[in-house]
Structure formats: structure tokens, C-alpha cells
Design an enzyme around this catalytic site. Structure first.
Site, PDB file in Angstrom:
ATOM      1  N   HIS A 276     -12.773  -2.289  -1.075  1.00 33.38           N
ATOM      2  CA  HIS A 276     -12.648  -0.845  -0.926  1.00 33.38           C
ATOM      3  C   HIS A 276     -12.816  -0.462   0.540  1.00 33.38           C
ATOM      4  O   HIS A 276     -12.108   0.384   1.073  1.00 33.38           O
ATOM      5  CB  HIS A 276     -13.698  -0.149  -1.793  1.00 33.38           C
ATOM      6  CG  HIS A 276     -13.501   1.313  -1.859  1.00 33.38           C
ATOM      7  ND1 HIS A 276     -14.193   2.182  -1.054  1.00 33.38           N
ATOM      8  CD2 HIS A 276     -12.658   2.068  -2.590  1.00 33.38           C
ATOM      9  CE1 HIS A 276     -13.792   3.409  -1.307  1.00 33.38           C
ATOM     10  NE2 HIS A 276     -12.872   3.378  -2.246  1.00 33.38           N
TER      11      HIS A 276
ATOM     12  N   CYS B 127       8.540  -2.139   1.217  1.00 33.95           N
ATOM     13  CA  CYS B 127       7.225  -1.494   1.320  1.00 33.95           C
ATOM     14  C   CYS B 127       6.107  -2.496   1.605  1.00 33.95           C
ATOM     15  O   CYS B 127       4.940  -2.137   1.600  1.00 33.95           O
ATOM     16  CB  CYS B 127       6.921  -0.692   0.057  1.00 33.95           C
ATOM     17  SG  CYS B 127       6.918  -1.706  -1.423  1.00 33.95           S
TER      18      CYS B 127
HETATM   19  C1  PEP Z   1       3.954  -6.170  -1.591  1.00 34.30           C
HETATM   20  O1  PEP Z   1       3.675  -7.096  -2.333  1.00 34.30           O
HETATM   21  O2  PEP Z   1       4.615  -6.299  -0.543  1.00 34.30           O
HETATM   22  C2  PEP Z   1       3.500  -4.814  -1.903  1.00 34.30           C
HETATM   23  C3  PEP Z   1       3.891  -3.780  -1.209  1.00 34.30           C
HETATM   24  O3  PEP Z   1       2.620  -4.667  -2.908  1.00 34.30           O
HETATM   25  P1  PEP Z   1       1.059  -5.045  -2.775  1.00 34.30           P
HETATM   26  O4  PEP Z   1       0.775  -5.368  -1.340  1.00 34.30           O
HETATM   27  O5  PEP Z   1       0.329  -3.855  -3.254  1.00 34.30           O
HETATM   28  O6  PEP Z   1       0.953  -6.208  -3.680  1.00 34.30           O
END
Ligand code: PEP
Ligand code: MG
Length: 600
Positions: free
Chosen positions: A191, A510
Site C-alpha cells: 500500500h 497501460c
Molecule cells: C500490466 O500488466 O501491464 C498492467 C497494466 O496491469 P497490472 O500492472 O495492474 O498487472
């Protein structure tokens, strides 16, 4: 000067006064009691619990109701405090062990910690910290110690050095004055790490033996600390040269930041006039305050599992949170809610079950489908109800995204469940785009088929790199092998973009790679036009995009991928940028490995 190395948990340079977090470890007396003392020990415990509850209530009041997340945090701690398991266990133990209650509480927390740690899962370990946090508050109350809340009263710029921060410390920190954080423990999914990243505070976590080797008395007062969150380094009591060079680097970066900021728009144009859309990644409601959010196209990834890290939220709680998100963006912006990605490296304290190999286990969409009534359906209802509210009030545009899709069949099952859930919903809801995260090689290779059943793709490179290269994304022992610029990863990205384009659906990225300027030219060359990243990374990427010509980027990406090996390709990457007067900052994707400290 002391140089320490840990894990780069949040990027940036921070300089401030050294501030040691209050040491919570106390010597806790242990003594035997008589049978006749059990009742009075129990009474002491009840009084201490009451006192702590009042303390937490005061903390709650001081936060105000707008701090939804922090308030939730305190509420969760009050729930731990009032959980009968604490009192019942203590009562049984008092009768069985005939020891004083504070020593029994200590055994209780250590046992709990070992139990959670045995699960070898960072998020469970985090939850054990919440229980310890609460239990230590009770122990303090039993021993008559006043809680040291100095961290919440920080009034000057400082870098906090701590063994670890208790969650209740983190929520009360004044982020305006905290310029950096160095801790001995705490993983990148903790966190604490999420909070500091969200506020753009540089952090270096996991510096082994930091406090065993150095303590308050080792330094003059005041003493400065420089923290380099990109490299995972911190310099305690820096020498003049280090300090000067970091001041100048910081000045240079903030001047760059201001220049970069001018380039930031929701839609940025490349040198040859092609449109590129920029979005922010978020996971906690506090991030909605980011001044950069209005200059983006919206939220490209909302990690909904971080909204309620302590529990499975109710549909209503989720609905309220999504309304808050929608009301924080403009009507032209998008909000992409990813359904919960519980499991793997970021299992919350909901404790559904433990697994030997969670990264390949029942995480994300698999977990949601395994618990449709508890997880998936309520969230889908909340998302669509919020979308309906948004449509009625002219708010931002809602999208829903499914994490860790591995096969087309899995996606179809999830879609069927969405349809069924909406059919059962009494109110009318709008149609909203449904997307798939492409973060597994199997999803990439079937992305031609999957594209026909979704409205958009989002490439999650954090996991795609992990599952393509077979490198655990949170294991520092193999961190030097974690490299998004490897050909295997880039070729999978190329396939995904091509299949999305063929199907006529938008594709964004992302994962962290979208916010790494060393990858921007290649990604543009491979056809990426939607980038989503932590908000403080947006200006730099916007600026970079303005200076690239797409045709040149395409040639560059093809040539890069035709190189003999990735080392040669990396040389070429640097050279190509140098020719264009661009100095690249290649992040220390592989620098987490060595954790040590040096004294000069
Ligand atoms: C990823 O895997 O690139 C992603 C954006 O999701 P997380 O980092 O939350 O697994
Ligand atoms: Mg992921």
C-alpha cells in the site's frame, strides 16, 4: 556519505532532511499471572481496545469524510480491532498460558505474521502489517505509551527513513513535505508503494539492514538525504559533489518537466501531424486530484482492486466510488475501469485462498469467474449503474476492461456473464465498450479472434513481459532479465496492434512501458496511438511524441527488430536518439538486483 541500494519503487529525485520514522519496537514485558488475575487482565485488554478505538475515531474525524480512502482504511483498522477473534483468542490464551496480556498479544501478531508470510504472497504479508499495526496500538495503550504521531506533523521537506511504515502512518503523511521514502521492507505492491507512486514521491524500498547499520545517532542534525527513485539509490548525508550533482539533475528535470508540460494535451500531434491519445493510470481515489488528469484523454486504466484493498466491497460501495471517478473527469474524457485483478502479485486481504504459484494461478478474470456472486456480478452491476448515472448527468464515458484474458473462450464466458448480469438488473443501463487486456502471449497469438468479440484492447506490458520472458515481475533476483525492449516482447506488441487495426478497434498500452520515454519511438513505429501511464509521466511522453516523425519511427522499429541481438539493438536505440539530439533515460529495469550499502 552513505549510499544504499534498494528497489526503485517510485521514480524521481527527492532531497530533504533525514527523518527517521518513530521506532515502534518496544521491549514488551513478559510475566506469569495467577488464575485469579485472568479477569483483570481481560479488563485491561478491553479498556486498551476502547482507548485505541477512540484514538482511531479521532484520526477518522481529523481526516474528514472527503478522504474516502483514508477513512476506509481507518474503518478497516477499527474492524480488525473489534473482530471477536482478537478478544476470544486472548481470553483462551490467558486461561491456558497464564501470561500477561501484552506478551500474549505480541505472540498473536508474530504468529499471524508468520502465518501470512508462509503464504509467500506479498499482499497477504501487507495485511499482516495491518493486524500488527492495530495490535501494537493496543500494546502501546496497555503499556501507557502515547502514540508517536510525529510523521503526521511534518512541516518541512524531508525524506523518511523507516523499517517500514505502518498503513496508519502512510494515510496520515503530509505528502506536500515528504520528498522521498526509504524503507527496509515493503514490496512494490505494498500500500505504501502505491500511495507514494500515486503522489509522485520517489521511493526506494527493500534496503536490507538499513536501520541495523545506521541509526539516528550516526548522523549530525540536520542531515540531508538524496533519493534517486529511478535507480533505487539513496544517499544519506551526501557529500558536496553528490548533493550538487543531484540538485543540478533535479533542477534540470524540473525545468524539463515545465517544458514538457507545455506539450501535454489529451491528444498530442506527432511532428508529421498524426494524433496520439494520452491517458492516466490510477488505482486510488486520491489520484483524481492530479492536476494533470484534466490535460489527458481520461483514465486508461483504473486498477479497481486497489480501491478496497481490505475487503470485498459491496456493490453500493463500488457504485459510489465509480460515480466519484466519473464526476472527477470531464464529459469528453474516458474512464476505463478494469475489473478486479486480485491474485498473482497483488492479492488483497480478502483471503479467498492461498496458492503455491499464484502468478500462474487463479488470478484476475479467473478469480472473478470462480466467484461470480461475490466478485464479478456486483462489480459489473456497479460499473453499469454508474455508467447509467454518468449518461443521465452528462459525465465522462465509462468503459470496462477484463484483465488477464488467456483464451477467446474465457472472454466469451465473461461476456455472457456480463449479459446475464445486466438482464437481471432492473434499471436500464447504457451499452459501454468492453475491452480485453492483452497481457498473456496466448492472448496476443489469438488477438485476431479475440478482437472480434471486444471493443478495444489494452496491452498490459507489466504482465506481458513477465509471462513472455518467464521473469517474475516482483522478484529482484531475476529483475535484470526483466526487459520490455526484448524482441520477443516487441514482436508480440506488433502482432496485437496489427490485429486490433485489422479489426478496426482501438488499442492502447497501460503497462509501465507506455510511460518509458526510451520505448516511445518504437511503440509509435509499431503503430501504438493510445498511451496510458501514471499521471506524472504524461508531460515527458507528450513532449517526446511531438518530436517524432511516424515514418522515421516505423523504419526505426523495423530496423531495431532486425538486429542480431538485443544488446546491439540497444546501442542502435541510443545512437538513433543521439542523432536527433535526444538523451535517453533508460530506466533501471534490471537494477533492482543488488541490494547493498556503501559508506564513503
Ligand atoms: C500490466 O500488466 O501491464 C498492467 C497494466 O496491469 P497490472 O500492472 O495492474 O498487472
Ligand atoms: Mg497486469
Amino acid at each position: 556519505m552513505i549510499e544504499v541500494q534498494g528497489m526503485p519503487a517510485a521514480p524521481g529525485i527527492g532531497i530533504g532532511k533525514l527523518c527517521f520514522a518513530p521506532h515502534r519496537k518496544r521491549s514488551i514485558p513478559e510475566y506469569s499471572i495467577n488464575k485469579g488475575d485472568v479477569a483483570s487482565e481481560l479488563e485491561r485488554l478491553c479498556k486498551a481496545i476502547e482507548l485505541v478505538d477512540e484514538e482511531l475515531l479521532l484520526l477518522h474525524k481529523s481526516l474528514g469524510d472527503s478522504d474516502v480512502e483514508k477513512v476506509d482504511f481507518i474503518t478497516a483498522h477499527r474492524m480488525i480491532l473489534q473482530d471477536p477473534i482478537l478478544k476470544d483468542t486472548m481470553e483462551t490464551w490467558l486461561h491456558e498460558k497464564l501470561n500477561n496480556v501484552e506478551s500474549l498479544l505480541l505472540h498473536f501478531t508474530t504468529g499471524m505474521e508468520q502465518h501470512f508470510r508462509g503464504m509467500d504472497n506479498p499482499m497477504f504479508a501487507e495485511r499482516s502489517k495491518d493486524i500488527q499495526d492495530v495490535a501494537h496500538r493496543v500494546i502501546d495503550a496497555l503499556l501507557g505509551y502515547k502514540r508517536d504521531d510525529s510523521l503526521s506533523k511534518i512541516k518541512e521537506d524531508c525524506v523518511i527513513v523507516a523499517h517500514d511504515l505502518y498503513p496508519s502512518d502512510t494515510v496520515t503523511l503530509n505528502f506536500r513535505h515528504v520528498k522521498g521514502l526509504v524503507t527496509e521492507t515493503g514490496g512494490v505492491t505494498s500500500h505504501t508503494a502505491i500511495m507514494v507512486r500515486a503522489f509522485g514521491i520517489p521511493a526506494v524500498l527493500g534496503v536490507e539492514n538499513l536501520l541495523r547499520n545506521f541509526h539516528r545517532e550516526s548522523f549530525s542534525d540536520p542531515c540531508l538525504v538524496v533519493i534517486d527513485g529511478n535507480k533505487g539509490k539513496a544517499f544519506l548525508d551526501p557529500d558536496k559533489r553528490t548533493l550538487a550533482s543531484y540538485y543540478s539533475l533535479k533542477k534540470q528535470r524540473s525545468a524539463h518537466f515545465d517544458t514538457y508540460l507545455n506539450a501535454l494535451r489529451p491528444k498530442v500531434s506527432t511532428k508529421d501531424g498524426q494524433d496520439v491519445y494520452l491517458y492516466t493510470n490510477m488505482g486510488i481515489l486520491d489520484e483524481l486530484e492530479s492536476p494533470l488528469l484534466p490535460s489527458s484523454s481520461g483514465i486508461g486504466l483504473f486498477r479497481s482492486e486497489f480501491l478496497f484493498p481490505e475487503k470485498i466491497p459491496t456493490e453500493e460501495e463500488q457504485y459510489q466510488a465509480y460515480i466519484k471517478i466519473l464526476t472527477s473527469v470531464s464529459s469528453s474524457q474516458e474512464v476505463t475501469i478494469r475489473t478486479t485483478d486480485f491474485g498473482g502479485d497483488k492479492v488483497p486481504g480478502i483471503g479467498l485462498f492461498a496458492e503455491d504459484n499464484p502468478l500462474l494461478g487463479c488470478r484476475a478474470i479467473r478469480l472473478a469467474m470462480a466467484y461470480p456472486e461475490e466478485l464479478f456480478r456486483p462489480q459489473i452491476r456497479a460499473i453499469y449503474r454508474a455508467a447509467a448515472y454518468g449518461a443521465r448527468h452528462g459525465l465522462g464515458k465509462m468503459r470496462v476492461m477484463l484483465p488477464m484474458i488467456s483464451t477467446h473462450g474465457e472472454l466469451l464466458r465473461a461476456r455472457d456473464l456480463i449479459d446475464e448480469t445486466l438482464k437481471d438488473l432492473k434499471t436500464e443501463v447504457p451499452e459501454i465498450p468492453i475491452g480485453a487486456m492483452i497481457e498473456l502471449p496466448s492472448a496476443v497469438l489469438c488477438s485476431d479472434i479475440i478482437a472480434k468479440s471486444v471493443d478495444f484492447f489494452s496491452i498490459g506490458t507489466n504482465d506481458l513481459v513477465q509471462y513472455t520472458l518467464g521473469v517474475d515481475r516482483v522478484n529482484e533476483k531475476v529483475a535484470h532479465l526483466y526487459d520490455p525492449l526484448q524482441f520477443g516482447v516487441l514482436k508480440l506488441i506488433r502482432i496485437t496492434i496489427a490485429n486490433a487495426n485489422r479489426a478496426g478497434i482501438p488499442v492502447s498500452m497501460c503497462g509501465e512501458m507506455a510511460g518509458a520515454s526510451c520505448a516511445t519511438a518504437i511503440l509509435l513505429g509499431l503503430g501504438l496511438r493510445h498511451f496510458s501511464m501514471a499521471s506524472y509521466g504524461l508531460p515527458e511522453i507528450a513532449h517526446a511524441i511531438c518530436n517524432y516523425d511516424i515514418e522515421e519511427c516505423q523504419e526505426f522499429a523495423e530496423l531495431y527488430l532486425s538486429m542480431r541481438d538485443s544488446d546491439t539493438a540497444r546501442e542502435y536505440l541510443l545512437e538513433w536518439h543521439k542523432e536527433r539530439n535526444i538523451t535517453l533515460d533508460i530506466p533501471g529495469w534490471g537494477e533492482r538486483g543488488s541490494r547493498n550499502s556503501r559508506r564513503f
